[in-house]
Enzyme design. Structure first.
Site, PDB file in Angstrom:
ATOM      1  N   ARG A  63       0.841  -1.190   0.000  1.00 22.87           N
ATOM      2  CA  ARG A  63       0.000   0.000   0.000  1.00 22.87           C
ATOM      3  C   ARG A  63       0.878   1.243   0.000  1.00 22.87           C
ATOM      4  O   ARG A  63       1.757   1.390   0.835  1.00 22.87           O
ATOM      5  CB  ARG A  63      -0.892  -0.015   1.246  1.00 22.87           C
ATOM      6  CG  ARG A  63      -1.578   1.288   1.556  1.00 22.87           C
ATOM      7  CD  ARG A  63      -2.718   1.554   0.583  1.00 22.87           C
ATOM      8  NE  ARG A  63      -3.210   2.894   0.721  1.00 22.87           N
ATOM      9  CZ  ARG A  63      -4.191   3.237   1.540  1.00 22.87           C
ATOM     10  NH1 ARG A  63      -4.792   2.342   2.271  1.00 22.87           N
ATOM     11  NH2 ARG A  63      -4.589   4.486   1.618  1.00 22.87           N
ATOM     12  N   ARG A 119      -5.341   1.969  -4.760  1.00 27.46           N
ATOM     13  CA  ARG A 119      -4.559   1.274  -3.745  1.00 27.46           C
ATOM     14  C   ARG A 119      -4.688  -0.237  -3.895  1.00 27.46           C
ATOM     15  O   ARG A 119      -5.728  -0.734  -4.325  1.00 27.46           O
ATOM     16  CB  ARG A 119      -4.947   1.714  -2.327  1.00 27.46           C
ATOM     17  CG  ARG A 119      -6.328   1.370  -1.829  1.00 27.46           C
ATOM     18  CD  ARG A 119      -7.421   2.434  -2.035  1.00 27.46           C
ATOM     19  NE  ARG A 119      -7.081   3.811  -1.937  1.00 27.46           N
ATOM     20  CZ  ARG A 119      -7.213   4.524  -0.829  1.00 27.46           C
ATOM     21  NH1 ARG A 119      -7.603   3.957   0.282  1.00 27.46           N
ATOM     22  NH2 ARG A 119      -6.962   5.805  -0.857  1.00 27.46           N
ATOM     23  N   ASP A 142      -6.917  -1.339   1.145  1.00 24.83           N
ATOM     24  CA  ASP A 142      -7.289  -0.337   2.140  1.00 24.83           C
ATOM     25  C   ASP A 142      -8.141  -1.062   3.169  1.00 24.83           C
ATOM     26  O   ASP A 142      -9.070  -1.785   2.806  1.00 24.83           O
ATOM     27  CB  ASP A 142      -8.100   0.770   1.451  1.00 24.83           C
ATOM     28  CG  ASP A 142      -8.469   1.876   2.417  1.00 24.83           C
ATOM     29  OD1 ASP A 142      -7.670   2.177   3.318  1.00 24.83           O
ATOM     30  OD2 ASP A 142      -9.585   2.436   2.267  1.00 24.83           O
ATOM     31  N   ASP A 146     -10.305  -0.375   6.662  1.00 24.69           N
ATOM     32  CA  ASP A 146     -10.837   0.621   7.602  1.00 24.69           C
ATOM     33  C   ASP A 146     -11.586  -0.068   8.733  1.00 24.69           C
ATOM     34  O   ASP A 146     -12.298  -1.057   8.496  1.00 24.69           O
ATOM     35  CB  ASP A 146     -11.810   1.570   6.875  1.00 24.69           C
ATOM     36  CG  ASP A 146     -11.080   2.490   5.904  1.00 24.69           C
ATOM     37  OD1 ASP A 146      -9.889   2.755   6.124  1.00 24.69           O
ATOM     38  OD2 ASP A 146     -11.712   2.936   4.926  1.00 24.69           O
TER      39      ASP A 146
HETATM   40  N1  LIG Z   1     -11.638   3.969  11.621  1.00 21.13           N
HETATM   41  C1  LIG Z   1     -10.465   4.052  11.016  1.00 21.13           C
HETATM   42  N2  LIG Z   1      -9.963   2.974  10.329  1.00 21.13           N
HETATM   43  C2  LIG Z   1      -8.771   3.053   9.696  1.00 21.13           C
HETATM   44  N3  LIG Z   1      -7.997   4.161   9.672  1.00 21.13           N
HETATM   45  C3  LIG Z   1      -8.448   5.251  10.336  1.00 21.13           C
HETATM   46  C4  LIG Z   1      -9.690   5.239  11.024  1.00 21.13           C
HETATM   47  N4  LIG Z   1      -9.889   6.467  11.574  1.00 21.13           N
HETATM   48  C5  LIG Z   1      -8.835   7.198  11.258  1.00 21.13           C
HETATM   49  N5  LIG Z   1      -7.958   6.508  10.516  1.00 21.13           N
HETATM   50  C6  LIG Z   1      -6.694   7.063  10.027  1.00 21.13           C
HETATM   51  O1  LIG Z   1      -6.860   7.449   8.694  1.00 21.13           O
HETATM   52  C7  LIG Z   1      -5.561   7.593   8.152  1.00 21.13           C
HETATM   53  C8  LIG Z   1      -5.628   7.595   6.650  1.00 21.13           C
HETATM   54  O2  LIG Z   1      -6.053   6.313   6.219  1.00 21.13           O
HETATM   55  P1  LIG Z   1      -6.013   5.967   4.690  1.00 21.13           P
HETATM   56  O3  LIG Z   1      -4.695   6.357   4.111  1.00 21.13           O
HETATM   57  O4  LIG Z   1      -6.443   4.559   4.578  1.00 21.13           O
HETATM   58  O5  LIG Z   1      -7.090   7.008   4.140  1.00 21.13           O
HETATM   59  P2  LIG Z   1      -7.862   6.946   2.816  1.00 21.13           P
HETATM   60  O6  LIG Z   1      -7.988   5.519   2.408  1.00 21.13           O
HETATM   61  O7  LIG Z   1      -7.262   7.887   1.834  1.00 21.13           O
HETATM   62  O8  LIG Z   1      -9.291   7.427   3.262  1.00 21.13           O
HETATM   63  P3  LIG Z   1     -10.358   6.564   4.046  1.00 21.13           P
HETATM   64  O9  LIG Z   1      -9.739   6.121   5.342  1.00 21.13           O
HETATM   65  O10 LIG Z   1     -11.460   7.539   4.198  1.00 21.13           O
HETATM   66  O11 LIG Z   1     -10.725   5.401   3.202  1.00 21.13           O
HETATM   67  C9  LIG Z   1      -4.772   6.463   8.753  1.00 21.13           C
HETATM   68  O12 LIG Z   1      -3.467   6.862   9.027  1.00 21.13           O
HETATM   69  C10 LIG Z   1      -5.537   6.104  10.012  1.00 21.13           C
HETATM   70  O13 LIG Z   1      -4.767   6.272  11.174  1.00 21.13           O
HETATM   71  N1  LIG Z   2     -15.841   1.958  -4.821  1.00 20.65           N
HETATM   72  C1  LIG Z   2     -14.904   2.385  -3.972  1.00 20.65           C
HETATM   73  N2  LIG Z   2     -14.509   3.650  -3.996  1.00 20.65           N
HETATM   74  C2  LIG Z   2     -13.581   4.088  -3.124  1.00 20.65           C
HETATM   75  C3  LIG Z   2     -13.008   3.202  -2.185  1.00 20.65           C
HETATM   76  C4  LIG Z   2     -13.415   1.845  -2.186  1.00 20.65           C
HETATM   77  O1  LIG Z   2     -12.935   0.996  -1.383  1.00 20.65           O
HETATM   78  N3  LIG Z   2     -14.385   1.482  -3.079  1.00 20.65           N
HETATM   79  N4  LIG Z   2     -12.074   3.653  -1.295  1.00 20.65           N
HETATM   80  C5  LIG Z   2     -11.726   4.921  -1.266  1.00 20.65           C
HETATM   81  C6  LIG Z   2     -10.802   5.426  -0.233  1.00 20.65           C
HETATM   82  O2  LIG Z   2     -10.869   4.759   0.940  1.00 20.65           O
HETATM   83  C7  LIG Z   2     -12.211   5.887  -2.256  1.00 20.65           C
HETATM   84  N5  LIG Z   2     -13.195   5.373  -3.136  1.00 20.65           N
END
Ligand SMILES: Nc1ncnc2c1ncn2[C@@H]1O[C@H](COP(=O)(O)OP(=O)(O)OP(=O)(O)O)[C@@H](O)[C@H]1O
Ligand SMILES: Nc1nc2c(c(=O)[nH]1)N=C(CO)CN2
Length: 349
Positions: free
Chosen positions: A83, A92, A95, A97
């Site tokens: 990643r 990516r 990812d 979350d």
């Molecule tokens: N519930 C959560 N799960 C995972 N990461 C989180 C969460 N809340 C905050 N973060 C923080 O978000 C930061 C950015 O994560 P990431 O780079 O995956 O963001 P993104 O994929 O661009 O956006 P998103 O997290 O909205 O999908 C991480 O460094 C993490 O610490």
């Molecule tokens: N369909 C889809 N779109 C996205 C996704 C994802 O997992 N699925 N993740 C994102 C950033 O976390 C931004 N946009």
């Protein structure tokens, strides 16, 4: 023990393979039990960045990890799966979350739970709905968010289970069992196709990865004197591409750094895993280790010696039990300087 819901997405390379590998790595953590996995969905990208469709899933876990430690495990897995954080909401390989950590709330920048975008994302909510416990505190909110978002143009297509790699392997194993005269429906074999499919996912887990990226380089003070770094007896297991039977043994790797560039010691066994967890032959594994190290470090020299037993020799064909095959690859100083090469070979005895 806490119940946790995760959302996983991938839109680079073999997306389903990255998702499966993330699930495997989570499952290998002794503090995590994977309870449920959603169906697999192809989803159009959300967030305005032009990019390829995603594949999304959701997981329900039980864990004894605190939320912060779980986040660390997640970041570690994202790192292992190449990643790269380049574009916000951009493409990516993986990812992960945290959607819910029980019903606890966290409001930190680095950890916001429930996840701050959760109720705005159909690609999260639809997989989540597959596995959400009935009566879970946020169930109504999840359902309301789905009805609000549905019909607003986001494409969410279920990928039929029959098309997933695991199902295709299971079906093929059932065919093989029948073809060799077995009855796949007999008690002892009922779960065998599923076990074999999971086993292949594990032992061939680098098959679909595009590159070895799981390393970090360090600098040491460059000296006039050559220094050899040797890691001996690294165990490995691989599968021969001719018969799909195991071959396994030990790899010995040495390199002479240039300009003080070195790699973390634990990364060499990881590199050995990367080159061996696929269908291969011993000669290729030996060469791949050396070539990847040359690419990453551009050292003054690399030496690799691999010794292995091959089940395709021992169990079938000539049936020569216990014979060892030795392969070696030398480059740079190890190839050009006989002394250096002999010193390395002697240190293996
Ligand atoms: N519930 C959560 N799960 C995972 N990461 C989180 C969460 N809340 C905050 N973060 C923080 O978000 C930061 C950015 O994560 P990431 O780079 O995956 O963001 P993104 O994929 O661009 O956006 P998103 O997290 O909205 O999908 C991480 O460094 C993490 O610490
Ligand atoms: N369909 C889809 N779109 C996205 C996704 C994802 O997992 N699925 N993740 C994102 C950033 O976390 C931004 N946009």
């Amino acid at each position: 023990m806490q119940t946790v819901y995760l959302s996983l997405g991938s839109n680079i390379g073999d997306k389903q393979a990255y998702l499966q590998e993330a699930v495997n790595l989570l499952g290998q953590n002794s503090a995590i039990l994977i309870e449920k996995k959603s169906k697999v969905y192809q989803t159009s990208p959300v967030g305005g960045v032009p990019q390829d469709d995603f594949v999304n899933i959701a997981l329900k876990l039980s864990t004894t990890l605190e939320a912060e430690s779980l986040l660390e495990v997640i970041h570690d897995i994202e790192g292992k799966l190449n990643r790269v954080r380049a574009i916000h909401w951009g493409p990516r390989t993986i990812d992960i979350d945290i959607l819910f950590y029980g019903t606890e709330k966290f409001r930190e920048e680095h950890l916001t739970v429930p996840h701050k975008e959760l109720f705005n994302r159909l690609f999260v909510l639809i997989p989540l709905m597959d596995i959400l416990e009935e009566g879970f505190e946020y169930e109504t909110q999840v359902k309301q968010a789905i009805s609000k978002l549905e019909g607003k143009g986001q494409k969410i297509i279920e990928i039929p289970e029959e098309k997933t790699a695991r199902k295709r392997i299971e079906n093929a194993v059932r065919d093989i069992l029948t073809a060799v005269g077995e009855n796949p429906e007999r008690e002892g074999l009922l779960e065998t196709p599923e076990r074999v499919a999971k086993m292949y996912e594990e032992i061939l887990s680098s098959q679909k990865l595009t590159a070895f990226e799981e390393y970090k380089l360090f600098k040491i003070e460059a000296t006039e004197q050559n220094q050899t770094i040797l890691i001996k007896d690294i165990p490995f297991y691989s599968m021969c591409e001719h018969h799909m039977l195991p071959f396994f043994g030990k790899a010995n790797v040495a390199y002479i750094p240039k300009d003080g560039n070195i790699i973390g010691l634990s990364k060499i066994p990881r590199l050995i895993n990367y080159v061996s967890r696929k269908l291969s032959v011993q000669e290729n594994i030996t060469r791949d280790i050396a070539e990847i190290l040359n690419d990453i470090l551009q050292p003054k020299g690399v030496a690799v010696v691999v010794e292995a037993r091959h089940m395709c020799i021992e169990m079938r064909g000539v049936k020569k039990g216990n014979s060892q095959t030795r392969t070696s690859f030398f480059s740079g100083e190890f190839e050009e300087n006989r002394e250096t090469r002999l010193e390395f070979l002697e240190s293996l005895t």
